[in-house]
Scaffold this motif. Sequence first.
Motif, PDB file in Angstrom:
ATOM      1  N   VAL A 192       0.856  -1.185   0.000  1.00 58.32           N
ATOM      2  CA  VAL A 192       0.000   0.000   0.000  1.00 58.32           C
ATOM      3  C   VAL A 192       0.892   1.236   0.000  1.00 58.32           C
ATOM      4  O   VAL A 192       1.784   1.370   0.833  1.00 58.32           O
ATOM      5  CB  VAL A 192      -0.941   0.016   1.222  1.00 58.32           C
ATOM      6  CG1 VAL A 192      -1.808   1.267   1.229  1.00 58.32           C
ATOM      7  CG2 VAL A 192      -1.800  -1.240   1.248  1.00 58.32           C
TER       8      VAL A 192
ATOM      9  N   ASP B 256      -0.367   7.054  -0.394  1.00 58.86           N
ATOM     10  CA  ASP B 256      -1.635   7.671  -0.774  1.00 58.86           C
ATOM     11  C   ASP B 256      -2.801   6.693  -0.754  1.00 58.86           C
ATOM     12  O   ASP B 256      -3.910   7.025  -1.155  1.00 58.86           O
ATOM     13  CB  ASP B 256      -1.514   8.291  -2.160  1.00 58.86           C
ATOM     14  CG  ASP B 256      -1.093   7.275  -3.219  1.00 58.86           C
ATOM     15  OD1 ASP B 256      -0.785   6.115  -2.873  1.00 58.86           O
ATOM     16  OD2 ASP B 256      -1.060   7.649  -4.408  1.00 58.86           O
ATOM     17  N   GLY B 257      -2.544   5.453  -0.293  1.00 59.08           N
ATOM     18  CA  GLY B 257      -3.594   4.444  -0.221  1.00 59.08           C
ATOM     19  C   GLY B 257      -3.711   3.587  -1.463  1.00 59.08           C
ATOM     20  O   GLY B 257      -4.522   2.666  -1.501  1.00 59.08           O
ATOM     21  N   ALA B 258      -2.907   3.857  -2.495  1.00 62.36           N
ATOM     22  CA  ALA B 258      -2.938   3.035  -3.713  1.00 62.36           C
ATOM     23  C   ALA B 258      -2.494   1.615  -3.374  1.00 62.36           C
ATOM     24  O   ALA B 258      -1.608   1.409  -2.545  1.00 62.36           O
ATOM     25  CB  ALA B 258      -2.037   3.632  -4.786  1.00 62.36           C
TER      26      ALA B 258
ATOM     27  N   GLN C  89       4.870  -1.485  -6.987  1.00 66.17           N
ATOM     28  CA  GLN C  89       4.701  -0.188  -6.333  1.00 66.17           C
ATOM     29  C   GLN C  89       5.799   0.777  -6.778  1.00 66.17           C
ATOM     30  O   GLN C  89       5.524   1.930  -7.102  1.00 66.17           O
ATOM     31  CB  GLN C  89       4.715  -0.341  -4.815  1.00 66.17           C
ATOM     32  CG  GLN C  89       4.491   0.977  -4.088  1.00 66.17           C
ATOM     33  CD  GLN C  89       4.399   0.806  -2.586  1.00 66.17           C
ATOM     34  OE1 GLN C  89       4.454  -0.297  -2.055  1.00 66.17           O
ATOM     35  NE2 GLN C  89       4.261   1.905  -1.886  1.00 66.17           N
TER      36      GLN C  89
ATOM     37  N   GLY D 145      -0.173   0.047 -10.187  1.00 68.74           N
ATOM     38  CA  GLY D 145      -1.212  -0.294  -9.227  1.00 68.74           C
ATOM     39  C   GLY D 145      -2.189  -1.317  -9.771  1.00 68.74           C
ATOM     40  O   GLY D 145      -2.257  -1.562 -10.971  1.00 68.74           O
TER      41      GLY D 145
ATOM     42  N   SER E 201     -13.613   1.114  -9.818  1.00 70.99           N
ATOM     43  CA  SER E 201     -13.579   1.950  -8.631  1.00 70.99           C
ATOM     44  C   SER E 201     -14.785   2.879  -8.629  1.00 70.99           C
ATOM     45  O   SER E 201     -15.189   3.377  -9.668  1.00 70.99           O
ATOM     46  CB  SER E 201     -12.287   2.770  -8.646  1.00 70.99           C
ATOM     47  OG  SER E 201     -12.290   3.715  -7.615  1.00 70.99           O
TER      48      SER E 201
ATOM     49  N   LYS F   6      -6.583   2.805 -11.009  1.00 70.15           N
ATOM     50  CA  LYS F   6      -5.799   2.175  -9.956  1.00 70.15           C
ATOM     51  C   LYS F   6      -6.630   2.162  -8.686  1.00 70.15           C
ATOM     52  O   LYS F   6      -7.205   3.178  -8.305  1.00 70.15           O
ATOM     53  CB  LYS F   6      -4.501   2.937  -9.720  1.00 70.15           C
ATOM     54  CG  LYS F   6      -3.505   2.804 -10.845  1.00 70.15           C
ATOM     55  CD  LYS F   6      -2.230   3.556 -10.523  1.00 70.15           C
ATOM     56  CE  LYS F   6      -1.271   3.507 -11.675  1.00 70.15           C
ATOM     57  NZ  LYS F   6      -0.056   4.279 -11.410  1.00 70.15           N
TER      58      LYS F   6
ATOM     59  N   ASN G  48      -7.560   1.933  -4.693  1.00 67.34           N
ATOM     60  CA  ASN G  48      -7.116   2.571  -3.476  1.00 67.34           C
ATOM     61  C   ASN G  48      -7.745   1.810  -2.311  1.00 67.34           C
ATOM     62  O   ASN G  48      -8.768   1.149  -2.493  1.00 67.34           O
ATOM     63  CB  ASN G  48      -7.609   4.029  -3.518  1.00 67.34           C
ATOM     64  CG  ASN G  48      -6.997   4.884  -2.452  1.00 67.34           C
ATOM     65  OD1 ASN G  48      -7.287   4.732  -1.275  1.00 67.34           O
ATOM     66  ND2 ASN G  48      -6.142   5.798  -2.876  1.00 67.34           N
TER      67      ASN G  48
ATOM     68  N   ASP H  60     -11.412   1.898  -1.994  1.00 67.95           N
ATOM     69  CA  ASP H  60     -12.241   1.268  -3.014  1.00 67.95           C
ATOM     70  C   ASP H  60     -12.642  -0.156  -2.657  1.00 67.95           C
ATOM     71  O   ASP H  60     -13.400  -0.780  -3.380  1.00 67.95           O
ATOM     72  CB  ASP H  60     -11.501   1.230  -4.362  1.00 67.95           C
ATOM     73  CG  ASP H  60     -11.231   2.616  -4.901  1.00 67.95           C
ATOM     74  OD1 ASP H  60     -12.114   3.492  -4.776  1.00 67.95           O
ATOM     75  OD2 ASP H  60     -10.128   2.833  -5.438  1.00 67.95           O
TER      76      ASP H  60
END
Length: 168
Positions: A91, A94-96, A104, A109, A114, A129, A131, A134
Motif C-alpha cells: 500500500v 496515498d492508499g494506492a 509499487q 497499481g 472503482s 488504480k 485505493n 475502493d
Amino acid sequence: YPELSLDLVYNPSGAFLPPGQSSLEVDYKRELMEKFGITFNNLLTITNMPIKRFADYLAKEGKMKEYMELLVNNFNAGTVEGLMCLDTVSVGWDGAIYDCDFNQQLGMGIIGQSQNESHDDKNSTKKQKLNVFDIESLLDLQKYSVRTDNHCFGCTAGTGSSCQGATA
C-alpha cells in the motif's frame, strides 16, 4: 538476547542470480561465527530486479539484454506457487494498492472498477488504480489479475525471490 531473532539478507552485487539459499546460509553461519562471533537465525536470498537503479546500472553497462536473458532462461515453474504477489499487498502512502513492492516502485497499481463520484452520476464506475478506500476487504482483490511485466522474471528465476527469500 536469545529471545531476539536476526535474519540476514543476501542480495547479489551484480547481474547474476544468488546461490542456493540453504548452502549459502550454512557458509555464512560458519564464517560469521568463526571470524566475528556472530550468530543469526536465517539467511534470505533475493534476486536483483531489473528496475529503477539496477535497471539504470544494467543499461549503462550494456547488460540489460544479457540479464533479462539470464532471468528468462532460468525461469522455474516451481517458484510460482510461492510468489508474494499472490498473497501479499503493498500500500502506497496515498492508499494506492499494489500486487507487490516492485510494482509499487514502478507505479503499477492494481487496476479495477472503482467508485467514482462525478458531477453527472454519483454511482458511476471507471477502471482505475485501486485505493484502500475502493475495497471493503482484501478478499475484494481476488477478482483482479496480478499485473505483470518483464521484471517479474526476477521472482521466478532460479530458486525464486521474495521478501521471505527463496520460493523454491
